[in-house]
Design a protein around this motif. Structure first.
Motif, short mmCIF file in Angstrom:
data_model
loop_
_atom_site.label_atom_id
_atom_site.label_comp_id
_atom_site.label_asym_id
_atom_site.label_seq_id
_atom_site.Cartn_x
_atom_site.Cartn_y
_atom_site.Cartn_z
N ALA A 25 0.83 -1.21 0.00
CA ALA A 25 0.00 0.00 0.00
C ALA A 25 0.86 1.25 0.00
O ALA A 25 0.52 2.25 -0.62
CB ALA A 25 -0.92 0.00 1.21
N HIS A 29 1.71 4.13 -5.67
CA HIS A 29 1.34 5.46 -6.13
C HIS A 29 0.46 5.34 -7.36
O HIS A 29 0.58 4.40 -8.13
CB HIS A 29 2.57 6.29 -6.48
CG HIS A 29 3.53 6.47 -5.35
ND1 HIS A 29 3.15 6.90 -4.10
CD2 HIS A 29 4.86 6.30 -5.29
CE1 HIS A 29 4.21 6.98 -3.32
NE2 HIS A 29 5.26 6.61 -4.02
N ASP A 107 -2.61 8.20 -2.36
CA ASP A 107 -1.91 7.80 -1.13
C ASP A 107 -1.19 8.99 -0.48
O ASP A 107 -0.49 8.82 0.50
CB ASP A 107 -0.95 6.65 -1.38
CG ASP A 107 0.23 7.02 -2.27
OD1 ASP A 107 0.28 8.18 -2.75
OD2 ASP A 107 1.11 6.18 -2.49
#
Length: 194
Positions: A25, A29, A107
């Motif tokens: 995670a 990107h 993110d």
């Protein structure tokens, strides 16, 4: 195998699983899926730039410039989920151009790139600006692109919550290992009392 060693092994396994789940995670990107114009494409003209990303993005900055550094974007870029649209200010004269883009990924990390392309010349195209100023191409718009927020310009990496979780797991493992050990004198004293 002693009980404290089993607990330490369990803590080590759980921390490995935690880091294994968190790392993908942190490295995922958002990326550019498609663009109009496409990279290295040759187009006859351009009214607007369309960029599509792999997820919802924010704080887009899109700059269209030629080899001399003249800018041709108009207004601010607009977002619609994963799509970013930027208007072009004027008719582009034939030649090479670059779309420089920067977004803040879903993110929270900044992602940027460039898309070179060419505008093909036509028989009725206006010539490039000459030294005398006659036959000059339309003046490009000088638009001020919004600056990305200060937090978004920091270098990417593993988020702080991953490091905090890892630190917590290391502390728990250390306490488990050290707390589970009994000094030989204490163990002998307890057995004598019983």
């Amino acid at each position: 195998m002693r009980f404290p060693a089993v607990r330490a092994l369990l803590v080590l396994c759980l921390s490995s699983v935690f880091l294994g789940l968190a790392a993908p995670a942190a490295l995922a990107h958002d990326s550019l899926k498609s663009s109009s114009p496409a990279k290295n494409a040759t187009v006859s003209g351009l009214d607007r730039i369309e960029l599509e990303f792999s997820a919802h993005v924010s704080f887009p900055v899109v700059i269209l410039h030629d080899a001399a550094g003249r800018r041709y974007e108009s207004g601010s870029p607009r977002t619609d989920g994963p799509k970013v649209v930027q208007d072009v200010a004027a008719t582009l004269p034939p030649g090479g151009y670059v779309i420089a883009w920067r977004i803040v990924s879903s993110d929270g990390h900044p992602v940027e790139g460039e898309i070179p392309f060419t505008v093909a010349g036509t028989g009725g195209a206006q010539p490039a600006a000459s030294a005398s100023g006659t036959g000059a191409a339309p003046a490009p718009a000088e638009s001020a692109a919004p600056a990305a927020p200060a937090a978004a310009t920091q270098a990417g990496g593993i988020p702080g919550w991953v490091w905090a979780g890892l630190g917590l797991l290391v502390v728990i493992a250390a306490v488990t290992l050290l707390g589970g050990r009994k000094k030989p004198e204490e163990a002998a004293g307890r057995e004598a009392d019983a």
